[in-house]
Write a protein that holds these residues in place. Structure first.
Motif, mmCIF file in Angstrom:
data_model
loop_
_atom_site.group_PDB
_atom_site.id
_atom_site.type_symbol
_atom_site.label_atom_id
_atom_site.label_comp_id
_atom_site.label_asym_id
_atom_site.label_seq_id
_atom_site.Cartn_x
_atom_site.Cartn_y
_atom_site.Cartn_z
ATOM 1 N N LYS A 9 1.177 -1.056 -0.090
ATOM 2 C CA LYS A 9 0.501 0.523 0.376
ATOM 3 C C LYS A 9 0.659 1.402 -0.219
ATOM 4 O O LYS A 9 1.567 1.072 0.721
ATOM 5 C CB LYS A 9 -1.013 0.376 0.990
ATOM 6 C CG LYS A 9 -1.353 1.460 1.772
ATOM 7 C CD LYS A 9 -2.997 1.094 0.322
ATOM 8 C CE LYS A 9 -3.678 3.042 0.588
ATOM 9 N NZ LYS A 9 -4.706 2.857 -0.391
ATOM 10 N N SER A 41 -1.616 0.237 12.193
ATOM 11 C CA SER A 41 -3.754 1.083 11.182
ATOM 12 C C SER A 41 -3.854 0.384 10.158
ATOM 13 O O SER A 41 -5.022 0.708 9.300
ATOM 14 C CB SER A 41 -3.446 2.137 12.023
ATOM 15 O OG SER A 41 -3.369 2.396 13.126
ATOM 16 N N THR A 42 -2.828 1.069 8.684
ATOM 17 C CA THR A 42 -3.521 0.707 7.263
ATOM 18 C C THR A 42 -3.544 -0.611 7.173
ATOM 19 O O THR A 42 -4.064 -0.464 6.711
ATOM 20 C CB THR A 42 -1.833 1.566 6.824
ATOM 21 O OG1 THR A 42 -1.047 2.527 7.609
ATOM 22 C CG2 THR A 42 -2.037 1.277 5.115
ATOM 23 N N ARG A 45 -6.878 -1.250 8.354
ATOM 24 C CA ARG A 45 -8.274 -0.878 7.645
ATOM 25 C C ARG A 45 -8.511 -1.620 5.987
ATOM 26 O O ARG A 45 -8.704 -1.470 5.074
ATOM 27 C CB ARG A 45 -7.015 0.593 6.822
ATOM 28 C CG ARG A 45 -7.759 1.935 8.078
ATOM 29 C CD ARG A 45 -7.016 2.681 7.706
ATOM 30 N NE ARG A 45 -8.099 3.526 7.032
ATOM 31 C CZ ARG A 45 -8.350 4.123 7.029
ATOM 32 N NH1 ARG A 45 -9.685 4.477 7.962
ATOM 33 N NH2 ARG A 45 -9.421 4.607 5.877
ATOM 34 N N THR A 48 -10.559 -4.767 6.290
ATOM 35 C CA THR A 48 -11.293 -4.177 7.051
ATOM 36 C C THR A 48 -12.439 -3.157 5.879
ATOM 37 O O THR A 48 -13.361 -3.099 5.924
ATOM 38 C CB THR A 48 -11.719 -2.860 8.485
ATOM 39 O OG1 THR A 48 -11.296 -2.700 8.489
ATOM 40 C CG2 THR A 48 -11.798 -4.200 9.706
ATOM 41 N N LEU A 50 -11.501 -0.505 4.594
ATOM 42 C CA LEU A 50 -11.118 1.103 4.208
ATOM 43 C C LEU A 50 -10.165 1.391 3.662
ATOM 44 O O LEU A 50 -10.310 2.055 3.302
ATOM 45 C CB LEU A 50 -11.430 1.463 5.501
ATOM 46 C CG LEU A 50 -12.207 1.043 6.710
ATOM 47 C CD1 LEU A 50 -11.799 1.763 8.021
ATOM 48 C CD2 LEU A 50 -13.763 1.792 6.435
ATOM 49 N N SER A 51 -9.446 1.057 3.157
ATOM 50 C CA SER A 51 -8.678 1.525 2.206
ATOM 51 C C SER A 51 -7.930 0.125 1.180
ATOM 52 O O SER A 51 -8.250 -1.405 1.610
ATOM 53 C CB SER A 51 -7.460 1.698 2.795
ATOM 54 O OG SER A 51 -5.960 1.882 2.006
ATOM 55 N N THR A 77 -14.760 -6.108 14.951
ATOM 56 C CA THR A 77 -13.706 -4.648 14.799
ATOM 57 C C THR A 77 -13.941 -3.582 15.908
ATOM 58 O O THR A 77 -14.770 -3.056 16.130
ATOM 59 C CB THR A 77 -13.689 -3.735 13.655
ATOM 60 O OG1 THR A 77 -15.420 -3.490 13.458
ATOM 61 C CG2 THR A 77 -13.659 -5.775 12.052
ATOM 62 N N LEU A 79 -11.399 0.214 15.798
ATOM 63 C CA LEU A 79 -10.433 0.222 15.037
ATOM 64 C C LEU A 79 -10.306 1.862 15.718
ATOM 65 O O LEU A 79 -8.629 2.243 15.458
ATOM 66 C CB LEU A 79 -10.728 0.978 13.864
ATOM 67 C CG LEU A 79 -10.723 -0.318 12.453
ATOM 68 C CD1 LEU A 79 -10.701 -0.334 11.235
ATOM 69 C CD2 LEU A 79 -9.682 -1.642 12.989
ATOM 70 N N ASP A 80 -11.332 2.604 16.074
ATOM 71 C CA ASP A 80 -11.296 3.616 17.161
ATOM 72 C C ASP A 80 -12.488 3.878 18.226
ATOM 73 O O ASP A 80 -13.120 4.375 17.448
ATOM 74 C CB ASP A 80 -11.026 4.204 15.550
ATOM 75 C CG ASP A 80 -10.977 6.516 16.181
ATOM 76 O OD1 ASP A 80 -10.329 6.744 17.868
ATOM 77 O OD2 ASP A 80 -11.127 7.070 15.707
ATOM 78 N N ASP A 153 -7.746 -2.632 17.141
ATOM 79 C CA ASP A 153 -6.647 -1.941 17.422
ATOM 80 C C ASP A 153 -6.082 -1.458 18.597
ATOM 81 O O ASP A 153 -7.044 -0.206 18.944
ATOM 82 C CB ASP A 153 -6.984 -0.950 16.644
ATOM 83 C CG ASP A 153 -5.514 0.024 15.330
ATOM 84 O OD1 ASP A 153 -4.266 -0.119 16.600
ATOM 85 O OD2 ASP A 153 -5.024 1.121 14.791
#
Length: 237
Positions: A9, A41-42, A45, A48, A50-51, A77, A79-80, A153
């Motif tokens: 990525k 975190s990347t 993402r 899941t 998101l990226s 999940t 993540l935040d 996370d």
């Protein structure tokens, strides 16, 4: 089962993930360990949906996350923890989640008990929660659907010692029931207390992947981690 296969990525010309490959087996806790900015975190993402990766693939239960139909019934999940709506009570957050998943409202009380939030605390708005309470609520939201896979996370952030012990026991129980748990953190001590395997990442690359004994080989895990991250920094210089 979680599988990363040669995931790369890029962000604005910078390689955030570089040929990342590893798996998380059912019935295990895998610690995803690396310093801030390592790419953890990347990677989550990408996992899941998101990226999008530039190349390679990340799958859950053999399929991309977006192809799971109702992912939250299979994959929990967090993540935040700060992303919770500050104006909703803890109970409202869980109730809306349960309704979205087609679950009975009785599941809300089960989850509140599971994560240790009292009925009084559940009636307070999330904006007034401490970070530790938001973590508990976020983990509860992730567990609503009784998932087969759990992706967390930095879940120990803000937890007091009692909360950290609770989280260790919870993750151990989930793994014992067959759940595949991926625990991302920069806190080596917390990861090694609960993980069956550890994947170390630095500068977007997997530096090591194995059990605690395999990675230690007569040295402390901390020293192994410091040596590997230092090597990664020198290679990138």
């Amino acid at each position: 089962m979680i599988e990363f296969s040669h995931v790369t990525k890029d962000f604005r010309g910078t390689r955030a993930l570089d040929d990342v490959s590893f798996t998380v087996a059912p019935g295990s806790v895998t610690g995803f360990l690396g310093p801030n900015g390592a790419g953890k975190s990347t990677a989550l993402r990408v996992l899941t949906g998101l990226s999008r990766p530039a190349s390679g693939s990340a799958t859950v239960l053999g399929r991309p996350y977006a192809d799971l139909g109702c992912p939250a019934l299979l994959v929990g999940t967090l993540l935040d923890a700060g992303a919770l709506h500050p104006g909703r009570t803890g109970r409202e957050v869980l109730t809306l989640g349960a309704m979205t998943l087609g679950l009975p409202r009785s599941r809300v009380d089960e989850v509140l008990d599971l994560v240790g939030l009292t009925r009084t605390e559940s009636r307070r708005t999330a904006g007034g929660y401490s970070l530790g309470m938001r973590q508990r609520l976020g983990i509860g939201h992730a567990l609503l659907g009784r998932p087969r896979v759990l992706v967390l996370d930095e879940p120990a952030n803000g937890l007091d010692p009692q909360g950290i012990r609770w989280m260790r026991e919870l993750l151990g129980d989930l793994a014992a029931s067959g759940c595949a748990v991926l625990l991302s953190s920069h806190l080596l001590h917390e990861v090694e207390q609960v993980a069956d395997r550890i994947v170390m990442i630095g500068r977007g690359r997997v530096l090591a992947d194995g059990t605690l004994d395999e990675l230690g080989r007569g040295r402390s895990l901390e020293q192994t981690f410091l040596d590997l991250t230092a090597d990664a920094d020198r290679s990138a210089a």
